[in-house]
Design a protein around this motif. Structure first.
Motif, short mmCIF file in Angstrom:
data_model
loop_
_atom_site.label_atom_id
_atom_site.label_comp_id
_atom_site.label_asym_id
_atom_site.label_seq_id
_atom_site.Cartn_x
_atom_site.Cartn_y
_atom_site.Cartn_z
N ARG A 1 0.83 -1.20 0.00
CA ARG A 1 0.00 0.00 0.00
C ARG A 1 0.87 1.26 0.00
O ARG A 1 1.87 1.34 0.71
CB ARG A 1 -0.93 0.01 1.20
N PRO A 2 0.50 2.29 -0.80
CA PRO A 2 1.31 3.51 -0.87
C PRO A 2 1.57 4.12 0.50
O PRO A 2 0.66 4.25 1.33
CB PRO A 2 0.44 4.45 -1.72
N GLY A 3 2.84 4.47 0.74
CA GLY A 3 3.23 5.10 1.99
C GLY A 3 3.41 4.13 3.14
O GLY A 3 3.88 4.51 4.22
N ARG A 4 3.05 2.85 2.92
CA ARG A 4 3.14 1.85 3.99
C ARG A 4 3.82 0.57 3.50
O ARG A 4 3.61 -0.50 4.06
CB ARG A 4 1.75 1.51 4.51
N CYS A 5 4.63 0.68 2.46
CA CYS A 5 5.27 -0.51 1.89
C CYS A 5 6.33 -1.05 2.85
O CYS A 5 7.07 -0.28 3.47
CB CYS A 5 5.95 -0.16 0.57
N TRP A 6 6.40 -2.37 2.94
CA TRP A 6 7.47 -3.00 3.72
C TRP A 6 7.68 -4.42 3.25
O TRP A 6 6.79 -5.02 2.64
CB TRP A 6 7.18 -2.98 5.22
N ILE A 7 8.87 -4.93 3.54
CA ILE A 7 9.20 -6.34 3.28
C ILE A 7 9.88 -6.88 4.53
O ILE A 7 10.79 -6.28 5.08
CB ILE A 7 10.14 -6.53 2.08
N ARG A 8 9.43 -8.07 4.96
CA ARG A 8 10.10 -8.80 6.05
C ARG A 8 10.50 -10.17 5.50
O ARG A 8 9.85 -10.71 4.60
CB ARG A 8 9.18 -8.98 7.25
N THR A 9 11.56 -10.72 6.05
CA THR A 9 12.04 -12.01 5.55
C THR A 9 12.54 -12.88 6.69
O THR A 9 12.92 -12.39 7.76
CB THR A 9 13.16 -11.80 4.52
N THR A 10 12.48 -14.18 6.47
CA THR A 10 13.02 -15.16 7.41
C THR A 10 13.35 -16.43 6.63
O THR A 10 13.16 -16.48 5.41
CB THR A 10 12.02 -15.46 8.56
N ALA A 11 13.84 -17.43 7.32
CA ALA A 11 14.12 -18.75 6.71
C ALA A 11 13.52 -19.82 7.60
O ALA A 11 13.60 -19.73 8.83
CB ALA A 11 15.61 -18.96 6.53
N LEU A 12 12.92 -20.81 6.98
CA LEU A 12 12.22 -21.87 7.70
C LEU A 12 12.65 -23.24 7.19
O LEU A 12 12.86 -23.42 5.99
CB LEU A 12 10.70 -21.75 7.52
N ASP A 13 12.71 -24.19 8.10
CA ASP A 13 12.89 -25.58 7.69
C ASP A 13 11.55 -26.19 7.30
O ASP A 13 11.51 -27.08 6.45
CB ASP A 13 13.51 -26.40 8.83
N ASP A 14 10.47 -25.72 7.92
CA ASP A 14 9.14 -26.29 7.69
C ASP A 14 8.15 -25.21 7.33
O ASP A 14 7.69 -24.46 8.21
CB ASP A 14 8.68 -27.04 8.95
N PRO A 15 7.77 -25.07 6.04
CA PRO A 15 6.81 -24.04 5.64
C PRO A 15 5.45 -24.18 6.30
O PRO A 15 4.67 -23.22 6.29
CB PRO A 15 6.71 -24.24 4.12
N ALA A 16 5.14 -25.33 6.89
CA ALA A 16 3.85 -25.49 7.57
C ALA A 16 3.70 -24.49 8.70
O ALA A 16 2.57 -24.14 9.09
CB ALA A 16 3.71 -26.92 8.10
N ARG A 17 4.82 -24.00 9.22
CA ARG A 17 4.74 -23.03 10.31
C ARG A 17 4.12 -21.72 9.86
O ARG A 17 3.64 -20.94 10.69
CB ARG A 17 6.13 -22.80 10.90
N LEU A 18 4.10 -21.48 8.56
CA LEU A 18 3.48 -20.25 8.05
C LEU A 18 1.97 -20.24 8.28
O LEU A 18 1.34 -19.19 8.20
CB LEU A 18 3.79 -20.08 6.56
N LEU A 19 1.40 -21.39 8.55
CA LEU A 19 -0.03 -21.44 8.84
C LEU A 19 -0.37 -20.75 10.15
O LEU A 19 -1.53 -20.48 10.43
CB LEU A 19 -0.51 -22.90 8.86
N GLY A 20 0.65 -20.44 10.96
CA GLY A 20 0.44 -19.68 12.19
C GLY A 20 0.38 -18.19 12.00
O GLY A 20 0.12 -17.45 12.95
N LEU A 21 0.59 -17.71 10.78
CA LEU A 21 0.51 -16.27 10.51
C LEU A 21 -0.93 -15.77 10.64
O LEU A 21 -1.89 -16.51 10.40
CB LEU A 21 1.02 -15.96 9.10
N ASP A 22 -1.07 -14.50 10.98
CA ASP A 22 -2.38 -13.85 10.98
C ASP A 22 -2.57 -13.22 9.61
O ASP A 22 -2.13 -12.10 9.35
CB ASP A 22 -2.44 -12.78 12.08
N PHE A 23 -3.21 -13.94 8.70
CA PHE A 23 -3.33 -13.48 7.32
C PHE A 23 -4.19 -12.23 7.20
O PHE A 23 -3.93 -11.37 6.35
CB PHE A 23 -3.89 -14.61 6.45
#
Length: 324
Positions: free
Chosen positions: A89-111
């Motif tokens: 979104r304009p004025g609010r752009c951001w990128i965060r990054t990490t590394a995971l052994d198990d992508p299933a952990r991404l299901l814990g994100l608050d989408f």
């Protein structure tokens, strides 16, 4: 044999208003080959892929797989997965990054939070989450290369991704699917979310250089993924009319109506605003939307009017992707 890209070029099909819609992108590194539906047809656990798709539905988050350019041998390795989350979104752009052994952990994100641009949604459950880092490198350049989805993406996208990586564009990745095969090579640049079609290596380098200075190249631009497609077309029309190239200068603050006619209000950060009339029309003559598909008449956005307007009262919600 003719391809969908050749037909689109020959017909001079307009690009504006054809970008994939996403306010936030969740990108998961998955080396090796990709199938047509890559989230469930790759070395990623298909159950995890399906669950990520369900979790992202109606949140404004788009999930895709990425890999570094090059050969993609089926090595069946359990490599660590680089993950990016980018909000556009304009004025609010951001990128965060990490590394995971198990992508299933991404299901814990608050989408839902991530789709709204809240980095607090990155907290992973269960506890002991990995550290999310702010990404400060060059813009991410994500070139669609999934030949199983459409051969044009392989024939045109892979050479472009390879050339960019070889020439030092360090943010280059291949991506599974961003739509618009007939505009190949096609790519999205994050965090701003501007999508481009019929791209060339030099053109992409120009886009990156300009973005480093907070400006946007409109030549070859399909739209900003933040907005639904009428808003994409309206924003680009205002840029063409005014010459405004500030990447975060314009915001789609209101979209009224529904297919096939919309009235879109685009506001400038200096207080100016424009009312843009957009209509959806069927492209003619018929052409293939993808290689191997029958001839059809894909919908396209056409701007039929633009005029100065008053900026809506504070608090009117924009038509961001996933948030009508």
């Amino acid at each position: 044999m003719s391809t969908c890209t050749t037909a689109s070029r020959d017909l001079s099909e307009p690009l504006a208003g054809t970008a994939a819609t996403a306010s936030t992108w969740l990108l998961v590194e998955q080396p090796g080959p990709w199938g047509t539906e890559a989230l469930t047809a790759s070395r990623l656990d298909p159950a995890v892929g399906r669950a990520l798709e369900r979790a992202a539905e109606d949140t404004g988050v788009r999930v895709a797989l990425i890999r570094r350019p090059g050969r993609h041998a089926d090595l069946h390795t359990g490599a660590r997965h680089r993950v990016f989350v980018a909000h556009t979104r304009p004025g609010r752009c951001w990128i965060r990054t990490t590394a995971l052994d198990d992508p299933a952990r991404l299901l814990g994100l608050d989408f839902t939070a991530l789709g709204a641009g809240d980095p607090g949604g990155l907290t992973l459950r269960p506890h002991d989450p990995p550290a999310w880092e702010e990404y400060t490198g060059d813009p991410l350049v994500l070139v669609c290369t999934n030949g199983k989805r459409d051969r044009c993406c392989a024939l045109l996208g892979r050479p472009l991704a390879g050339e960019l990586a070889a020439s030092g564009v360090h943010g280059t990745w291949e991506i599974t699917h961003i739509g618009g095969h007939r505009f190949s090579p096609t790519l999205v640049v994050l965090p701003h979310g501007y999508t481009y079609g019929r791209a060339t290596a030099q053109g992409v380098k120009d886009v990156i250089e300009v973005l480093r200075h907070g400006r946007v190249v409109t030549d070859g631009c399909r739209g900003r993924s933040t907005w639904e497609r009428p808003g994409q077309a309206a924003e680009l029309a205002v840029r063409e009319t005014t010459g405004e190239d500030g990447a975060d200068a314009l915001t789609v603050v209101r979209t009224e109506g529904g297919a096939p006619v919309w009235s879109v209000t685009v506001a400038h950060r200096d207080g100016r605003a424009w009312r843009v009339d957009v209509t959806q029309v069927a492209a003619a003559p018929p052409r293939p939307q993808s290689c191997g598909s029958p001839l059809g008449s894909p919908a396209r956005m056409e701007v039929i009017g633009i005029r100065a307007a008053r900026r809506p009262a504070h608090g009117v919600r924009a038509m961001a992707a996933g948030h009508p």
